[in-house]
Design a protein around this motif. Structure first.
Motif, PDB file in Angstrom:
ATOM      1  N   THR A 177      14.402  19.379  50.163  1.00 21.16           N
ATOM      2  CA  THR A 177      13.295  20.119  49.420  1.00 21.16           C
ATOM      3  C   THR A 177      14.242  21.408  50.299  1.00 21.16           C
ATOM      4  N   GLU A 178      14.031  22.848  49.571  1.00 20.30           N
ATOM      5  CA  GLU A 178      13.682  24.223  50.246  1.00 20.30           C
ATOM      6  C   GLU A 178      13.181  24.230  51.646  1.00 20.30           C
ATOM      7  N   PHE A 210      21.559  26.967  50.640  1.00 19.24           N
ATOM      8  CA  PHE A 210      20.526  26.756  49.679  1.00 19.24           C
ATOM      9  C   PHE A 210      20.427  27.320  48.186  1.00 19.24           C
ATOM     10  N   SER A 220      18.574  28.721  46.127  1.00 21.55           N
ATOM     11  CA  SER A 220      18.137  30.030  45.707  1.00 21.55           C
ATOM     12  C   SER A 220      19.210  31.222  46.577  1.00 21.55           C
ATOM     13  N   THR A 270      19.868  21.672  50.715  1.00 19.29           N
ATOM     14  CA  THR A 270      19.549  20.808  50.249  1.00 19.29           C
ATOM     15  C   THR A 270      20.468  20.570  49.440  1.00 19.29           C
ATOM     16  N   THR A 328       9.559  29.671  42.031  1.00 18.26           N
ATOM     17  CA  THR A 328      10.719  29.540  42.668  1.00 18.26           C
ATOM     18  C   THR A 328      10.892  29.236  43.728  1.00 18.26           C
ATOM     19  N   PRO A 329      12.094  28.802  44.194  1.00 15.62           N
ATOM     20  CA  PRO A 329      12.235  28.530  45.961  1.00 15.62           C
ATOM     21  C   PRO A 329      11.637  29.975  46.368  1.00 15.62           C
ATOM     22  N   ARG A 330      12.014  30.776  46.160  1.00 16.42           N
ATOM     23  CA  ARG A 330      11.803  32.178  46.792  1.00 16.42           C
ATOM     24  C   ARG A 330      10.108  31.780  46.346  1.00 16.42           C
ATOM     25  N   LYS A 366       7.805  30.139  46.830  1.00 17.07           N
ATOM     26  CA  LYS A 366       7.238  28.897  46.896  1.00 17.07           C
ATOM     27  C   LYS A 366       7.924  29.067  48.887  1.00 17.07           C
ATOM     28  N   ASP A 367       9.096  30.020  49.286  1.00 21.32           N
ATOM     29  CA  ASP A 367       9.334  29.906  50.665  1.00 21.32           C
ATOM     30  C   ASP A 367       7.846  31.377  50.922  1.00 21.32           C
TER      31      ASP A 367
END
Ligand code: ADP
Ligand code: MG
Length: 687
Positions: free
Chosen positions: A319-320, A345, A347, A371, A516-518, A520-521
């Motif tokens: 995962t990212e 990544f 994203s 990833t 979205t990965p963003r 989540k981060d």
């Protein structure tokens, strides 16, 4: 008849019965031939009345005797027919439940065979009769061995048995060629293939059936064991890996740059890995260690050795969140060694990607962390010599192979936080060398674990509040994202409820796989910086997330997870010297109760937990925690039949020793066998 003949064309199977067979997954003649009985009722030997229900024996027993008297008893609305039966040694009571009509057929003086479970009572032995047969006056009793098949409500084992018996001669003709070389079958004491099938479906004794069954399991396991050994040999015979030598003092140099001392286990494991990397045969090593045991650092040591020898490394995480965490941790650690890190990544914008790809292709960057995005075509390396795969079971065989293909015979280090029990290490993982970090860094206090019913959930939340007030943070994990997903607690709904009703004064974050990965981060970043008190999340927080200030983990619907997975989730806390807690919540009406969860309360030893998980759920069910595809057996079970596996393994060792490419004509069958067994094929294809 052929193997593919539909079951409906067999004698004694009408359209309706065929449908019932289909429900059991039995569609063809070959399916039926290979549907092995799971038990045999041995009706051969009657037990004398005086010896029935011997202490400690709960199995079904047979008896033959003469009916002395028959009577009826009533227990509430259930009719019980009781017969007193006598043989040379004494008498016992035979009981039938709910079969009042037997009063009309059972008569004093009759000879009777009965079978069932017997108990000792003050009045002597009493048997609950499962099967009986009236014997003629001069009939000599010859019991049979009755195969019992997995049945369903609509299709009884008895019916399956009838169909098998009626069609057996034709079914046996389907047996085909023996996959085992004749010498080997003989040496192991196995009957010929067709005869083995017969002994499974119509044995003279349970022992004979057991031996026949062993043949099929042995054959399957032999394929896996051969595949593992062939693969290992092939790899060891390759001489095209980069020879990466550790100059004297490199370990000390590495350790000097760390803010802490390596544990003994870390030092030992680094030595094992560096040793492998010093050979021209590519390393294929699994690094296992409980959550928090410090595997990342070990991987860093491997990267340092690679860079010192002028080759690049790639680290792939599922995962990212994990990949970016690795990047954040490793980059500063590797600066003193002049190692530049590039993140790759999904994203990432096109520009960032192009620049990362450029620096990897030119060799400017010595380490790529990313990833699945690492697998894309634009990502190439100048000289890739080491591949590290974090949480290896989360990647498919093909993905792992694709990353390796970006280098020429790179050394490969697989990492996993799910400890592999010994049985699996020697079978499903036999193609890998295994290093174990079996020691946690000092200063950790063991996580205290509790389980509680959902009606006491408010207590869990009060506990969360108390810990937040002490300056700590908490995770609350739920299995589903939306409410639509059945009866499971949804993170979205629970987060809303918590914010509104339970923790209105606190800052909550929400994390799940559909963000979205963003996004989540961003949430992770805020949690890490301490700007959020509580993180409500699905299992995306499962692996590797490292936030030492988090001290409480509440897991809702904990009964839905495997033990190994719960253990990993729990490992998100307990990452500092502060005392940490894990609260496992399960529904009030959960029939099993907390028995399984109790194992987690009792121990924090990942090996013990993995073993318990394996025993409870079986090897086949560990998908998701272990490499999928390696457990596809038709007959055997690596855990249950491990003794057979060990025999297959030593046979395989002997064969490969004598004939490393299986090219001798007498081994032609073994080559066919390897091709036909899914587990062996997966082993040969995996990297
Ligand atoms: P794993 O990947 O095995 O679950 P990590 O590599 O993420 O574990 O390490 C867990 C935590 O322990 C990290 O914060 C790491 O910095 C720390 N750590 C690792 N090795 C040591 C050590 N020898 N002494 C103290 N802390 C360590
Ligand atoms: Mg990790």
């Amino acid at each position: 008849m052929s193997k593919d003949t539909p079951i409906s064309e067999l004698a004694g199977v009408g359209k309706e019965t065929a449908a019932k067979f289909h429900e059991l997954g039995l569609r063809t003649a070959d399916d039926l031939l290979n549907d092995f009985p799971f038990r045999y009722d041995d009706l051969r030997f009657p037990t004398p009345a005086a010896l029935l229900a011997a202490p400690g024996d709960a199995s079904e027993e047979n008896a033959v005797g003469r009916v002395v008297r028959v009577r009826e008893r009533r227990a509430r609305h259930l009719a019980i027919v009781e017969a007193e039966i006598e043989d040379d040694s004494g008498t016992f009571i035979a009981k039938w439940f709910g079969r009042r009509y037997l009063l009309g057929t059972l008569k004093a003086g009759m000879r009777l065979f009965v079978r069932g479970r017997a108990q000792r009572t003050l009045a002597g032995a009493a048997m609950n009769v499962a099967a009986h047969k009236v014997l003629a006056e001069d009939e000599i009793y010859h019991g049979e061995v009755v195969p019992v098949y997995s049945a369903s409500k609509s299709l009884a084992s008895r019916k399956i048995r009838q169909v098998v018996q009626r069609n057996l001669p034709k079914l046996l003709e389907l047996a085909g060629d023996d996959p085992l070389p004749p010498d080997l079958a003989k040496e192991r004491g196995f009957a010929p293939l067709r005869e083995s099938y017969r002994r499974l479906h119509a044995p003279q004794s349970p022992e004979e059936a057991a031996k026949a069954r062993e043949r099929f399991i042995f054959t399957e396991f032999l394929a896996l064991a051969l595949a593992a050994q062939l693969k290992r040999r092939q790899r060891e015979a390759e001489h095209d890996a980069h020879v990466l030598r550790a100059p004297p003092g490199l370990l000390e140099e590495f350790e000097r740059e760390l803010p802490f001392e390596l544990t003994r286990a870390q030092r030992r494991v680094i030595a094992e890995i560096w040793d492998d990397m010093g050979s021209d045969a590519p390393m294929n090593r699994l690094l296992q260690g409980d959550v928090g045991s410090g595997k990342t650092l070990v991987a860093a040591a491997a990267v340092v050795l690679a860079a010192r020898n002028g080759v690049q490394s790639a680290l792939m995480a599922p995962t990212e969140i994990l990949a970016s965490q690795h990047a954040a941790k490793l980059a500063p650690l590797l600066v003193p060694f002049g190692i530049a890190v590039e993140a790759v990544f999904g994203s990432q914008g096109a520009k960032a990607r192009a620049s990362a790809a450029g620096r990897l292709a030119s060799g400017e960057a010595a380490l790529a962390i990313g990833t699945h995005a690492l697998l894309t075509q634009g990502v190439e390396f100048e000289r890739l010599g080491l591949v590290v795969i974090d949480e290896q079971h989360r990647f498919g065989v093909e993905q792992r192979a694709r990353l390796r293909a970006k280098g020429a015979a790179p050394h490969t280090l697989h990492m996993t936080a799910t400890p592999i029990p010994r049985t699996l290490a020697q079978s499903a993982y036999a193609d890998l060398d295994i290093s174990t970090v079996d020691e946690l860094p000092p200063g950790r206090t063991p996580i205290e674990t509790y389980h509680l019913r959902a009606s006491r959930l408010h207590e869990a939340y009060e506990f969360v509040r108390k810990n937040v007030e002490l300056g700590h943070q908490a995770y609350i994990v739920a299995p589903a994202i939306d409410e639509s997903e059945s009866e499971l607690t949804s993170v979205v709904a629970e987060a809303e409820r918590l914010q509104k009703d339970v923790f209105p004064d606190m800052l909550l974050g929400l994390l799940h796989g559909r963000k979205t990965p963003r996004e989540k981060d961003a949430v992770m970043e805020r949690f890490k910086r301490g700007e959020l008190h509580v993180l409500v999340a699905t299992t995306v927080v499962e692996v590797g997330v490292d936030i030492p200030n988090a001290s409480v983990m509440v897991i809702l619907d904990a009964h839905r997870y495997g033990l190994a997975q719960l253990h990993q989730l729990r490992g998100r806390v307990g990452r500092s010297a502060a005392k940490s807690y894990c609260l496992l919540v399960y529904p009030d009406d959960f029939a099993e109760g907390p028995a399984r969860l109790e194992i987690l309360r009792r121990t924090t030893d990942g090996f013990e937990i993995a073993q318990a998980d394996l025993e409870l759920r079986g090897a086949g069910n560990l998908a998701g925690t272990l490499q999928a595809g390696k457990m596809d057996f038709r007959y055997g079970d690596l855990i249950r039949d491990f003794a057979v596996y060990e025999r297959a393994r030593s046979t395989a060792a002997k064969i490969v020793e004598e004939d490393p490419s299986l090219s001798s004509p007498s081994h032609a069958r073994l080559r066919t066998l390897l091709d036909s067994q899914p587990s062996a094929r997966a082993m040969l294809l995996s990297s």
